[in-house]
Design a protein around this motif. Structure first.
Motif, short mmCIF file in Angstrom:
data_model
loop_
_atom_site.label_atom_id
_atom_site.label_comp_id
_atom_site.label_asym_id
_atom_site.label_seq_id
_atom_site.Cartn_x
_atom_site.Cartn_y
_atom_site.Cartn_z
N ASN A 187 -20.14 -11.57 -11.06
CA ASN A 187 -19.33 -10.90 -12.08
C ASN A 187 -20.20 -10.63 -13.30
OD1 ASN A 187 -17.55 -10.24 -14.12
ND2 ASN A 187 -15.93 -11.52 -13.30
N ILE A 188 -20.25 -9.38 -13.75
CA ILE A 188 -21.21 -9.01 -14.78
C ILE A 188 -20.93 -9.73 -16.10
CG2 ILE A 188 -20.04 -6.97 -15.68
CD1 ILE A 188 -22.80 -5.57 -15.39
N PHE B 185 -16.88 -0.12 -16.91
CA PHE B 185 -15.60 -0.39 -16.26
C PHE B 185 -14.74 0.88 -16.25
CE2 PHE B 185 -11.28 -2.03 -15.93
CZ PHE B 185 -11.43 -2.93 -14.90
N ARG B 186 -14.82 1.66 -17.33
CA ARG B 186 -14.07 2.91 -17.38
C ARG B 186 -14.52 3.86 -16.28
NH1 ARG B 186 -14.53 4.62 -23.23
NH2 ARG B 186 -13.00 3.30 -24.25
N ALA B 187 -15.85 3.89 -16.05
CA ALA B 187 -16.38 4.84 -15.08
C ALA B 187 -16.16 4.35 -13.65
CB ALA B 187 -17.86 5.07 -15.33
N LYS B 188 -16.29 3.05 -13.39
CA LYS B 188 -16.33 2.55 -12.01
C LYS B 188 -15.16 1.65 -11.63
CE LYS B 188 -20.63 3.95 -11.09
NZ LYS B 188 -21.04 4.80 -9.99
N LEU C 255 -8.91 -7.15 -22.20
CA LEU C 255 -8.83 -5.69 -22.20
C LEU C 255 -9.03 -5.14 -20.79
CD1 LEU C 255 -8.77 -3.24 -24.25
CD2 LEU C 255 -11.23 -3.19 -23.96
N LEU C 256 -10.01 -5.71 -20.08
CA LEU C 256 -10.28 -5.22 -18.73
C LEU C 256 -9.31 -5.80 -17.73
CD1 LEU C 256 -14.17 -5.39 -18.58
CD2 LEU C 256 -12.71 -3.55 -19.36
N ASP C 257 -8.48 -6.78 -18.16
CA ASP C 257 -7.47 -7.40 -17.30
C ASP C 257 -8.12 -7.95 -16.02
OD1 ASP C 257 -5.03 -8.27 -16.62
OD2 ASP C 257 -4.36 -6.41 -15.70
N LEU C 258 -9.16 -8.78 -16.21
CA LEU C 258 -9.86 -9.36 -15.07
C LEU C 258 -9.05 -10.49 -14.48
CD1 LEU C 258 -13.52 -9.48 -16.34
CD2 LEU C 258 -12.41 -7.79 -14.92
N ARG C 259 -8.85 -10.46 -13.18
CA ARG C 259 -8.15 -11.54 -12.50
C ARG C 259 -9.16 -12.48 -11.89
NH1 ARG C 259 -2.73 -10.04 -12.66
NH2 ARG C 259 -2.76 -8.80 -14.53
N GLU C 260 -8.61 -13.53 -11.30
CA GLU C 260 -9.45 -14.47 -10.58
C GLU C 260 -10.20 -13.72 -9.47
OE1 GLU C 260 -8.64 -18.94 -8.97
OE2 GLU C 260 -7.53 -18.02 -10.57
#
Lengths: 106, 167
Positions: free
Chosen positions: A27-28, A90-93, B74-79
């Motif tokens: 995860n980046i 993240f917006r692009a991919k 913001l990116l709403d990252l889940r597990e």
């Protein structure tokens, strides 16, 4: 009393945990956190050297602490720019998984 | 007493740092990183670097981690879904990290003066912030200005990067 070796070993362990995070996680954002851990490990050894090598007037070498101050500032700027890049990515991919980001792969 | 405090805070720091790498949920990782930074600030206090400890809490545990959490939300990252683990990656990573640690132990054990305990400072009542400030503004004035420009460039860059359409 803790010796210089104590601090250097702890700092090295912190650095290797950060390195493990960068190498093993996909995860980046977690990779970015590993980078922060590595910067902090460098800060710890700088402060330890500054405290253990007193100047001739018997005070710690504050040049080391000023360098740590600069590192913290640069790290804050780096986090801001890096996170902006991650958001643009993240917006692009629509992903933060590094194995899905292969556009630059040769 | 000092030794006990050193061990408590450095073990806490390493434990939470391991949590950053091992936990699956990005939010747990970020909270773990906050705790690791706070414990590192306590380790700075055992080195009498009060100014650096305060800056560490303010900038890292405060500003930087709020930014991290903000982006995660913001990116709403889940597990993470546990994908298939590539064994070669883990073995390679483990070898690199293990090699680094063993090289480090060797270097530190052969370092002259590594087993010296903390020497007493001549003036323990000295104002730490004032002394760092003198060094910063007298000896490192030019780098300080450059850092200011760097922050400006970073701010402009972030604004440019977060525009809707990148030209």
């Amino acid at each position: 009393m803790p010796t210089l070796a104590h601090y250097l070993i702890v700092s090295g362990l912190l650095f290797s945990i950060g390195l493990a995070g960068v190498l093993l996680r996909r995860n980046i954002l977690i990779i970015f956190m590993g980078l922060e851990l590595m910067l902090n490990a460098a800060n710890l050894s700088l402060v330890a050297f500054s405290r253990f090598n007193l100047l001739s007037d018997g005070m710690p070498n504050y040049n080391g602490q000023v360098l740590v101050f600069f590192i913290i500032t640069v790290a804050a700027a780096e986090v801001a720019v890096g996170l902006a890049i991650i958001v643009a990515l993240f917006r692009a991919k629509q992903t933060t998984h590094v194995e899905d980001l292969t556009t630059l792969k040769f | 007493m000092q030794l006990a405090l050193f061990w408590i805070f450095s073990l806490l720091m390493l434990l939470f740092a391991a949590g950053v790498v091992l936990l699956r949920n990005p939010v747990s990782s970020a909270m773990s990183l906050v705790m690791s930074f706070v414990a590192l600030a306590a380790v700075f206090v055992t080195l009498d670097a009060y100014f650096i400890a305060v800056v560490q809490v303010l900038v890292y545990a405060g500003a930087v981690m709020v930014l991290f959490l903000f982006i995660i939300m913001l990116l709403d990252l889940r597990e993470e879904k546990s994908r298939r683990v590539r064994l070669s990656a883990w073995v390679g990573g483990g070898l690199v990290v293990g090699g680094f640690v063993s090289a480090l132990v060797q270097v530190v054990s052969s370092l002259p003066g590594a087993d010296s305990t903390k020497p007493a400072v001549s003036n323990p009542e000295a104002n730490d912030v004032a002394l760092v400030g003198f060094a910063l503004f007298r000896d490192f004035n030019f780098p300080f200005q450059i850092i200011g420009v760097l922050l400006l460039v970073a701010t402009v860059g972030v604004v440019l990067l977060s525009r809707k359409e990148l030209k």
